[in-house]
Design an enzyme around this catalytic site. Structure first.
Site, PDB file in Angstrom:
ATOM      1  N   GLY A 146      83.254  18.609  18.007  1.00 34.10           N
ATOM      2  CA  GLY A 146      83.685  17.658  18.884  1.00 34.10           C
ATOM      3  C   GLY A 146      84.046  18.230  20.303  1.00 34.10           C
ATOM      4  O   GLY A 146      84.447  19.592  20.165  1.00 34.10           O
ATOM      5  N   CYS A 173      83.178  24.023  13.563  1.00 35.00           N
ATOM      6  CA  CYS A 173      83.525  24.104  14.649  1.00 35.00           C
ATOM      7  C   CYS A 173      84.688  23.178  14.908  1.00 35.00           C
ATOM      8  O   CYS A 173      85.688  23.857  14.522  1.00 35.00           O
ATOM      9  CB  CYS A 173      82.320  23.448  16.072  1.00 35.00           C
ATOM     10  SG  CYS A 173      82.852  24.060  17.505  1.00 35.00           S
ATOM     11  N   TYR A 174      84.993  22.263  15.818  1.00 32.71           N
ATOM     12  CA  TYR A 174      86.381  21.643  16.083  1.00 32.71           C
ATOM     13  C   TYR A 174      86.872  21.242  14.585  1.00 32.71           C
ATOM     14  O   TYR A 174      87.987  21.227  14.441  1.00 32.71           O
ATOM     15  CB  TYR A 174      85.840  20.335  16.809  1.00 32.71           C
ATOM     16  CG  TYR A 174      87.291  19.337  17.008  1.00 32.71           C
ATOM     17  CD1 TYR A 174      88.112  19.577  18.234  1.00 32.71           C
ATOM     18  CD2 TYR A 174      87.690  18.590  16.081  1.00 32.71           C
ATOM     19  CE1 TYR A 174      89.246  18.985  18.493  1.00 32.71           C
ATOM     20  CE2 TYR A 174      88.717  17.833  16.471  1.00 32.71           C
ATOM     21  CZ  TYR A 174      89.507  17.858  17.565  1.00 32.71           C
ATOM     22  OH  TYR A 174      90.897  17.109  17.525  1.00 32.71           O
ATOM     23  N   HIS A 185      77.431  26.399  13.934  1.00 28.41           N
ATOM     24  CA  HIS A 185      76.973  25.066  13.722  1.00 28.41           C
ATOM     25  C   HIS A 185      75.700  25.261  12.528  1.00 28.41           C
ATOM     26  O   HIS A 185      74.466  25.557  13.158  1.00 28.41           O
ATOM     27  CB  HIS A 185      76.345  24.391  14.890  1.00 28.41           C
ATOM     28  CG  HIS A 185      77.463  23.914  15.829  1.00 28.41           C
ATOM     29  ND1 HIS A 185      78.078  22.587  15.418  1.00 28.41           N
ATOM     30  CD2 HIS A 185      78.060  24.588  16.800  1.00 28.41           C
ATOM     31  CE1 HIS A 185      79.009  22.399  16.511  1.00 28.41           C
ATOM     32  NE2 HIS A 185      79.086  23.643  17.429  1.00 28.41           N
ATOM     33  N   GLU A 232      73.982  22.993  11.333  1.00 33.27           N
ATOM     34  CA  GLU A 232      73.348  21.797  11.243  1.00 33.27           C
ATOM     35  C   GLU A 232      72.119  21.916  12.272  1.00 33.27           C
ATOM     36  O   GLU A 232      70.930  21.230  12.416  1.00 33.27           O
ATOM     37  CB  GLU A 232      73.872  20.425  11.582  1.00 33.27           C
ATOM     38  CG  GLU A 232      74.576  20.364  13.102  1.00 33.27           C
ATOM     39  CD  GLU A 232      75.836  21.092  13.136  1.00 33.27           C
ATOM     40  OE1 GLU A 232      76.244  21.967  12.351  1.00 33.27           O
ATOM     41  OE2 GLU A 232      76.616  20.775  14.166  1.00 33.27           O
ATOM     42  N   SER A 250      56.796  -4.322  19.235  1.00 29.86           N
ATOM     43  CA  SER A 250      55.962  -3.821  20.289  1.00 29.86           C
ATOM     44  C   SER A 250      54.594  -3.198  20.179  1.00 29.86           C
ATOM     45  O   SER A 250      53.816  -2.973  21.006  1.00 29.86           O
ATOM     46  CB  SER A 250      56.913  -2.743  20.683  1.00 29.86           C
ATOM     47  OG  SER A 250      56.711  -1.525  20.099  1.00 29.86           O
ATOM     48  N   GLY A 251      54.115  -3.258  18.803  1.00 27.09           N
ATOM     49  CA  GLY A 251      53.117  -2.490  18.683  1.00 27.09           C
ATOM     50  C   GLY A 251      53.076  -0.984  18.260  1.00 27.09           C
ATOM     51  O   GLY A 251      52.323  -0.195  17.804  1.00 27.09           O
ATOM     52  N   GLY A 252      54.298  -0.519  18.408  1.00 24.38           N
ATOM     53  CA  GLY A 252      54.613   0.789  18.170  1.00 24.38           C
ATOM     54  C   GLY A 252      55.334   0.976  16.815  1.00 24.38           C
ATOM     55  O   GLY A 252      55.494   0.020  16.001  1.00 24.38           O
ATOM     56  N   VAL A 253      55.393   2.388  16.307  1.00 33.82           N
ATOM     57  CA  VAL A 253      56.162   2.690  15.016  1.00 33.82           C
ATOM     58  C   VAL A 253      57.334   2.027  14.728  1.00 33.82           C
ATOM     59  O   VAL A 253      57.532   1.429  13.793  1.00 33.82           O
ATOM     60  CB  VAL A 253      56.092   4.060  14.952  1.00 33.82           C
ATOM     61  CG1 VAL A 253      56.543   4.597  13.485  1.00 33.82           C
ATOM     62  CG2 VAL A 253      54.752   4.649  15.294  1.00 33.82           C
ATOM     63  N   ASP A 254      58.328   2.251  15.706  1.00 27.59           N
ATOM     64  CA  ASP A 254      59.710   1.954  15.300  1.00 27.59           C
ATOM     65  C   ASP A 254      59.894   0.259  14.836  1.00 27.59           C
ATOM     66  O   ASP A 254      60.445   0.155  14.117  1.00 27.59           O
ATOM     67  CB  ASP A 254      60.717   2.291  16.408  1.00 27.59           C
ATOM     68  CG  ASP A 254      60.448   3.780  16.817  1.00 27.59           C
ATOM     69  OD1 ASP A 254      59.912   4.458  15.887  1.00 27.59           O
ATOM     70  OD2 ASP A 254      61.042   3.956  17.752  1.00 27.59           O
ATOM     71  N   SER A 255      59.319  -0.833  16.019  1.00 22.60           N
ATOM     72  CA  SER A 255      59.537  -1.734  15.506  1.00 22.60           C
ATOM     73  C   SER A 255      58.875  -2.496  14.180  1.00 22.60           C
ATOM     74  O   SER A 255      59.097  -3.247  13.587  1.00 22.60           O
ATOM     75  CB  SER A 255      59.195  -2.786  17.037  1.00 22.60           C
ATOM     76  OG  SER A 255      57.896  -2.573  17.245  1.00 22.60           O
ATOM     77  N   LYS A 283      62.697  10.328  14.658  1.00 18.74           N
ATOM     78  CA  LYS A 283      61.620   9.614  14.570  1.00 18.74           C
ATOM     79  C   LYS A 283      60.866  10.162  13.175  1.00 18.74           C
ATOM     80  O   LYS A 283      60.119   9.286  12.631  1.00 18.74           O
ATOM     81  CB  LYS A 283      60.715  10.465  15.666  1.00 18.74           C
ATOM     82  CG  LYS A 283      59.304   9.673  15.931  1.00 18.74           C
ATOM     83  CD  LYS A 283      59.467   8.400  16.712  1.00 18.74           C
ATOM     84  CE  LYS A 283      58.198   7.658  16.871  1.00 18.74           C
ATOM     85  NZ  LYS A 283      58.496   6.462  17.880  1.00 18.74           N
TER      86      LYS A 283
END
Ligand code: XMP
Length: 514
Positions: free
Chosen positions: A56, A83-84, A171, A173, A225-230, A370
């Site tokens: 943080g 870390c924090y 870190h 990660e 939208s025609g995209g992957v996410d939607s 993604k």
């Protein structure tokens, strides 16, 4: 539905918190990210097998610094502070924290002192790690010993094996920490005892349960939208609520060849949801007539998109909830890591949920990256041809026509893009090049075709490799392939007599031309 066994990640506002969650998922473990203020009863209600305290931006010594309930250390559950999170662990258990004499930022060689068991088992004696800190543990709490140090930082890792409480200043990660995955794996598998058998199918089940809980017996409207996410969000919602989902697909007329048909096909056959396909290209072309300035074009497209969407939503009548495919990078880019609704800029439907009287916003992909969305899409049965599409800007081919837009010019970009895509796929390069497309430059020049003089457009090929799309290298397409593409474009696409290859990196150029 019962949640699977999980690790709780307490979020102290670190920029990498969701990255921790992602790495945990990669280890095959389910995680729940909770704000640091979450009380101990609620933490326990998730029945965690482990707790991770994130990094943080604050200093633990500051007044009002974010603290968690110290009771987490007495639950008998393994805890890892990062870390924090490590400094807080030290402070809450009676140790000490102080400003570093030399701040460490970036890549740093860390000496791993205990590598035969516990958190750092199997790590190299010296390992490159990512550090970013101004404060450090100065005095260990009772029961702890040092397990890692750097030249400047005497406690880069600490452990109390008896109580199974650990801390690292670096870190694990981030990918710059070479053996970070091992650290998380040791914590999750060896120390917490997870089986590591959690996967995207399990994620889908949980997401479905959450959607059902939020939506209850209500109806949902989603903008495709025609995209992957939607598309992935729609597939998930369909699994959760079936025919109570309605999708609106606003086709602005700037999609690539065959793309609109593919979207409609998938969402009427594979996922038979109610799909309203609005062909709004006439409105977009009319409103864009005479406009040449790229930002002005984008604004008109954004505004028209919202107009058309609103009109269709009103026509459809009441729907209870509004859904969209916001993913985690959108949340980060908007600077909104803490909660409220985020809307993709090109589909700027901000305020729409409220304006149209929706009860709530459903964003089932909000915490995924993604590549995870792609995996989920495949799990849900979406075809790979849709799921592995390269990125495509919201305003579509419109920004790949330099100067004023006309249906003829858009047809030139669409036709040349189709040739390029076919040839790159045939050469087996479509997964190794991050993004490739054609641009209709504004330039016209003289040529000769058959015995005829021509005066036609020059089309440019853009092909780049990049991880994050912030910087990009030119993809070095083989010369014969370029020749084949040029021959086909000039031969098959009316209005083109010259093909150029853009050999500029980003920066100084951007990926798109506009
Ligand atoms: P630039 O041209 O800025 O593009 O180097 C970087 C990446 O962003 C994509 N891009 C967009 N994506 N909506 C999007 O979702 C947009 O309006 C938009 N404009 C550019 C571009 O295709 C590239 O991948």
């Amino acid at each position: 539905m019962q949640n699977p066994e999980c690790v709780v990640i307490l979020d102290f506002g670190g920029q990498y918190t969701q990255l921790i969650a992602r790495r945990v998922r990669e280890c095959g473990v389910f995680s729940v990210v909770l704000p640091y203020t979450t009380n101990i009863d609620e933490i326990q209600s998730h029945k965690p097998k482990g707790i991770i305290l994130s990094g943080g931006p604050s200093c633990v010594l500051d007044e009002g610094a974010p603290l968690c309930d110290a009771g987490i250390f007495s639950l008998g559950i393994p805890v890892l502070g990062i870390c924090y999170g490590m400094q807080l662990t030290s402070l809450l258990l009676g140790g000490g924290v102080a400003a570093c004499s030399l701040r460490e930022y970036g890549r740093c060689a860390v000496n791993m002192d205990v590598t035969d068991h516990g958190l750092l088992k199997g790590l190299s004696a010296e390992s490159n790690c990512w550090m970013s800190h101004t404060y450090q543990v100065e005095k260990l709490p009772d029961g702890f010993s040092v397990i890692a140090h750097t030249h400047n930082c005497p406690v880069a890792g600490m452990a109390d094996d008896a109580r199974r409480i650990y801390g690292v200043q670096f870190h694990p990660e981030v990918t710059h920490t070479a053996e970070g995955r091992k650290v998380l794996q040791n914590f999750l598998m060896d120390i917490c005892g997870f089986a590591g058998d959690w996967n995207m199918e399990a994620y889908a089940e949980i997401a479905v349960a959450k959607i059902r809980e939020q939506v209850k017996d209500g109806t949902v409207l989603l903008g495709l939208s025609g995209g992957v996410d939607s598309a992935v969000a729609a597939a998930l919602l369909y699994r959760a609520i079936g025919s109570r989902l309605t999708c609106v697909y606003v086709d602005h007329g700037f999609m690539r060849d065959g793309e609109s048909d593919q979207v409609v096909d998938i969402f009427t056959k594979t996922f038979p949801v109610e799909l309203v396909h609005v062909d709004a290209s006439a409105q977009f072309f009319t409103d864009l007539a005479g406009v040449t300035e790229p930002e002005h074009k984008r604004k008109i497209i954004g505004r028209d998109f919202v107009d058309v969407f609103k009109r269709e939503a009103k026509k459809l009548g009441t729907r209870d909830h509004f859904a969209q495919g916001t993913i985690y990078p959108d949340v980060i880019e908007s600077g909104d890591v803490k909660g409220s609704a985020v809307i993709k800029s090109h589909h700027n439907v901000g305020g729409l949920p409220r304006e149209l009287g929706f009860q709530s916003l459903v964003e089932p992909l909000r915490m995924l990256f993604k590549d995870e969305v792609r995996k989920l899409g495949v799990t849900l049965g979406l075809p790979e041809s849709l799921v592995y599409r390269q990125p495509f800007p919201g305003p579509g081919l419109a920004i790949r026509v330099i100067g004023e837009l006309t249906p003829e010019k858009v047809a030139i970009v669409r036709g040349s893009d189709k040739v390029l895509r076919e040839e790159i796929a045939a050469a087996g390069l479509d997964r190794s090049i991050s993004q490739f497309f054609t641009v209709l430059t504004g330039a016209k020049s003289v040529g000769v075709m058959g015995d005829e003089r021509t005066y036609a457009y020059a089309v440019a090929i853009r092909a780049v490799t990049t991880d994050d799309f912030m910087t990009a290298d030119v993809a070095q397409l083989p010369y014969e392939l370029l020749g084949r593409i040029a021959t086909r474009i000039v031969g098959e696409v009316k209005g083109v007599n010259r093909v150029l290859y853009d050999v500029t990196t980003k920066p100084p150029a951007s990926i798109e031309w506009e």
